[in-house]
Design a protein around this motif. Structure first.
Motif, PDB file in Angstrom:
ATOM      1  N   LEU A 192       0.832  -1.204   0.000  1.00 39.04           N
ATOM      2  CA  LEU A 192       0.000   0.000   0.000  1.00 39.04           C
ATOM      3  C   LEU A 192       0.870   1.259   0.000  1.00 39.04           C
ATOM      4  CD1 LEU A 192      -2.700  -1.187   2.539  1.00 39.04           C
ATOM      5  CD2 LEU A 192      -3.155  -0.547   0.161  1.00 39.04           C
ATOM      6  N   ALA A 193       1.994   1.202   0.714  1.00 39.20           N
ATOM      7  CA  ALA A 193       2.898   2.356   0.747  1.00 39.20           C
ATOM      8  C   ALA A 193       3.530   2.596  -0.614  1.00 39.20           C
ATOM      9  CB  ALA A 193       3.974   2.144   1.810  1.00 39.20           C
ATOM     10  N   VAL A 194       3.930   1.543  -1.294  1.00 36.51           N
ATOM     11  CA  VAL A 194       4.511   1.696  -2.635  1.00 36.51           C
ATOM     12  C   VAL A 194       3.493   2.330  -3.583  1.00 36.51           C
ATOM     13  CG1 VAL A 194       5.362   0.450  -4.665  1.00 36.51           C
ATOM     14  CG2 VAL A 194       6.178  -0.170  -2.396  1.00 36.51           C
ATOM     15  N   ALA A 195       2.277   1.822  -3.571  1.00 44.16           N
ATOM     16  CA  ALA A 195       1.246   2.377  -4.450  1.00 44.16           C
ATOM     17  C   ALA A 195       0.969   3.835  -4.123  1.00 44.16           C
ATOM     18  CB  ALA A 195      -0.036   1.548  -4.347  1.00 44.16           C
ATOM     19  N   THR A 196       0.986   4.176  -2.837  1.00 38.29           N
ATOM     20  CA  THR A 196       0.774   5.565  -2.425  1.00 38.29           C
ATOM     21  C   THR A 196       1.887   6.470  -2.937  1.00 38.29           C
ATOM     22  OG1 THR A 196      -0.424   4.915  -0.421  1.00 38.29           O
ATOM     23  CG2 THR A 196       0.526   7.116  -0.455  1.00 38.29           C
ATOM     24  N   LEU A 197       3.135   6.036  -2.765  1.00 36.23           N
ATOM     25  CA  LEU A 197       4.262   6.849  -3.241  1.00 36.23           C
ATOM     26  C   LEU A 197       4.235   6.994  -4.754  1.00 36.23           C
ATOM     27  CD1 LEU A 197       6.659   8.223  -1.616  1.00 36.23           C
ATOM     28  CD2 LEU A 197       5.146   6.709  -0.323  1.00 36.23           C
ATOM     29  N   PHE A 198       3.813   5.957  -5.459  1.00 36.01           N
ATOM     30  CA  PHE A 198       3.661   6.061  -6.911  1.00 36.01           C
ATOM     31  C   PHE A 198       2.668   7.160  -7.274  1.00 36.01           C
ATOM     32  CE2 PHE A 198       0.747   4.458 -10.335  1.00 36.01           C
ATOM     33  CZ  PHE A 198       1.512   4.896 -11.409  1.00 36.01           C
ATOM     34  N   VAL A 199       1.510   7.132  -6.637  1.00 32.71           N
ATOM     35  CA  VAL A 199       0.489   8.148  -6.907  1.00 32.71           C
ATOM     36  C   VAL A 199       0.991   9.533  -6.516  1.00 32.71           C
ATOM     37  CG1 VAL A 199      -1.793   8.973  -6.208  1.00 32.71           C
ATOM     38  CG2 VAL A 199      -1.461   6.557  -6.778  1.00 32.71           C
ATOM     39  N   ALA A 200       1.581   9.647  -5.341  1.00 34.14           N
ATOM     40  CA  ALA A 200       2.039  10.952  -4.856  1.00 34.14           C
ATOM     41  C   ALA A 200       3.078  11.559  -5.776  1.00 34.14           C
ATOM     42  CB  ALA A 200       2.596  10.807  -3.438  1.00 34.14           C
ATOM     43  N   ARG A 201       4.018  10.735  -6.238  1.00 35.77           N
ATOM     44  CA  ARG A 201       5.077  11.259  -7.091  1.00 35.77           C
ATOM     45  C   ARG A 201       4.546  11.622  -8.477  1.00 35.77           C
ATOM     46  NH1 ARG A 201       8.676  13.585  -4.635  1.00 35.77           N
ATOM     47  NH2 ARG A 201      10.358  13.114  -6.090  1.00 35.77           N
ATOM     48  N   CYS A 202       3.568  10.887  -8.971  1.00 32.03           N
ATOM     49  CA  CYS A 202       2.936  11.265 -10.236  1.00 32.03           C
ATOM     50  C   CYS A 202       2.232  12.619 -10.098  1.00 32.03           C
ATOM     51  CB  CYS A 202       1.925  10.209 -10.675  1.00 32.03           C
ATOM     52  SG  CYS A 202       2.636   8.743 -11.440  1.00 32.03           S
TER      53      CYS A 202
END
Length: 316
Positions: free
Chosen positions: A285-295
Motif C-alpha cells: 500500500l505504501a509503494v502504491a501511495t508513493l507512486f500516486v504521490a510522485r505522479c
C-alpha cells in the motif's frame, strides 16, 4: 492551489520505479531493504521485479486483468518467487486509470474518479486473468475463500470478487472502496511527512515520507499478510506496536532523524524478521501511495519531469 497538468507517460513509469526503489532503500520494520534482507529474499530481487513488471503494468489500453497476469508472469520469470503481487494488484487499475485521464490535468481527485470508473468496468475476463496471476504467484493463503476462491474459475467480475474478499484483505478492499485507503490515509501521511519551510533534516525526505506512509498503514489496521501467516491476534499486536513506534518517531525533532532509519525501528525490524513476520501488505500500500504521490507531484511541479529521489513535492 497550484495548477495541475497532464503528466507524460514516461514520468508515470519513472514514478513507479522510484516508488519500488524507495520500498527497499527505506528501512521499514519487517520488510526487505538494502540494509536488511529477510524472509529468504533480498533487495535486488525487488528491484528486478519492478523492472520486469514495468512494461506490463503500463501497457497502453490493456485490460486490468491482462496487466496483472503479464506483470506476474514476467516477475516470476525474472526472480522465481512472489515479490510484488500486492504491488501489481494495486498499480494495475491505477495505471489503467491514468490511461483514461488522457490529456486531462492530473490531481488526486481526477485520478481517484478515473480509478473508480476503471474498477466499475472490471469484468469476468479480468477476474479470470487475475486469478491465473494469483495462482502463478502462489502466495500462501491469498485467494483461499469460501466464495470465488482463485482455485476455481470465477463466476463474477474482478471487482465483485475482490469485494467478497475485502473484509479479510486490505488490497481487495481497495477494489471495493475505490482505493479510499490510499487516497485518504496514504496521501495524508505522505503530505504530513513533507518538510516544512522552517525545518531542516539530514538524509532523504522521500525515504521519510515512505516510512511515514508505511507506519500509517501498519498502525491503521492489522496487516493482511500477517493475519494470513500468523493469525489476527499477532497481527493486532504488531499494529499496536506500530502505533507506538510511529508516534515516537513522528515526534522526534526533524534534525535528529537520520534519513528514515531509527535505532528502535532497526531493532524492531530484526525482531520481526527473527519471527518471520512480514508486514507485506502495508508495504504494498505504501509503494502504491508513493507512486500516486510522485505522479501528482510531477503534475503540479514546474520542474523537469525527471523524478527526484532526494526531495518531495506537494500533492494537490
Amino acid at each position: 492551489m497550484p495548477e495541475t497538468r497532464a503528466i507524460p507517460f514516461e514520468h508515470a513509469r519513472a514514478a513507479f520505479l522510484e516508488a519500488c526503489a524507495l520500498d527497499v532503500t527505506t528501512p521499514k520494520p519487517g520488510n526487505v531493504s538494502t540494509q536488511s534482507p529477510g524472509h529468504g529474499m533480498d533487495a535486488a530481487q525487488f528491484l528486478a521485479s519492478a523492472d520486469a513488471s514495468l512494461d506490463a503494468l503500463f501497457a497502453r489500453g490493456a485490460k486490468v486483468g491482462q496487466r496483472i497476469l503479464d506483470a506476474v508472469t514476467r516477475t516470476r520469470a525474472a526472480v522465481g518467487c512472489n515479490t510484488n503481487l500486492g504491488i501489481v494488484l494495486l498499480v494495475a487499475p491505477l495505471a489503467a486509470a491514468l490511461d483514461a485521464t488522457g490529456d486531462r490535468p492530473l490531481s488526486a481527485q481526477t485520478w481517484r474518479a478515473a480509478t473508480d470508473d476503471v474498477l466499475s468496468s472490471l469484468d469476468l475476463d479480468d477476474a479470470r486473468l487475475a486469478y491465473r496471476a494469483i495462482a502463478l504467484a502462489n502466495p500462501g493463503g491469498l485467494g483461499d475463500a469460501p466464495e470465488q476462491s482463485v482455485h476455481a474459475p470465477p463466476t463474477v467480475g474482478l471487482r465483485e470478487a475482490m469485494r467478497l474478499a475485502s473484509e479479510r484483505d486490505s488490497i481487495a478492499r481497495q477494489y471495493a472502496n475505490g482505493f479510499a485507503d490510499l487516497f485518504d490515509t496514504g496521501l495524508a501521511a505522505y503530505q504530513e511527512a513533507l518538510p516544512r519551510a522552517h525545518e531542516t533534516a539530514p538524509g532523504n525526505p522521500a525515504e521519510r515520507a515512505m516510512l511515514n506512509v508505511f507506519l500509517a498503514f501498519l498502525g491503521g489496521w492489522p496487516d493482511s499478510h500477517i493475519v494470513r501467516k500468523h493469525g489476527l491476534a499477532l497481527a493486532q499486536s504488531v499494529t499496536l506496536m506500530a502505533r507506538e513506534q510511529h508516534a515516537r518517531w513522528h515526534h522526534t525533532p526533524p534534525a535528529a532523524r537520520r534519513s528514515a532509519s531509527d535505532p528502535q525501528l532497526d531493532a524492531w525490524d530484526a525482531k520481526l524478521k527473527a519471527q518471520a513476520i512480514n508486514p507485506g501488505t502495508s508495504a504494498d500500500l505504501a509503494v502504491a501511495t508513493l507512486f500516486v504521490a510522485r505522479c501528482i507531484a510531477g503534475a503540479v511541479s514546474p520542474r523537469s519531469h525527471r523524478p527526484d529521489t532526494t526531495g518531495t513535492e506537494p500533492v494537490s
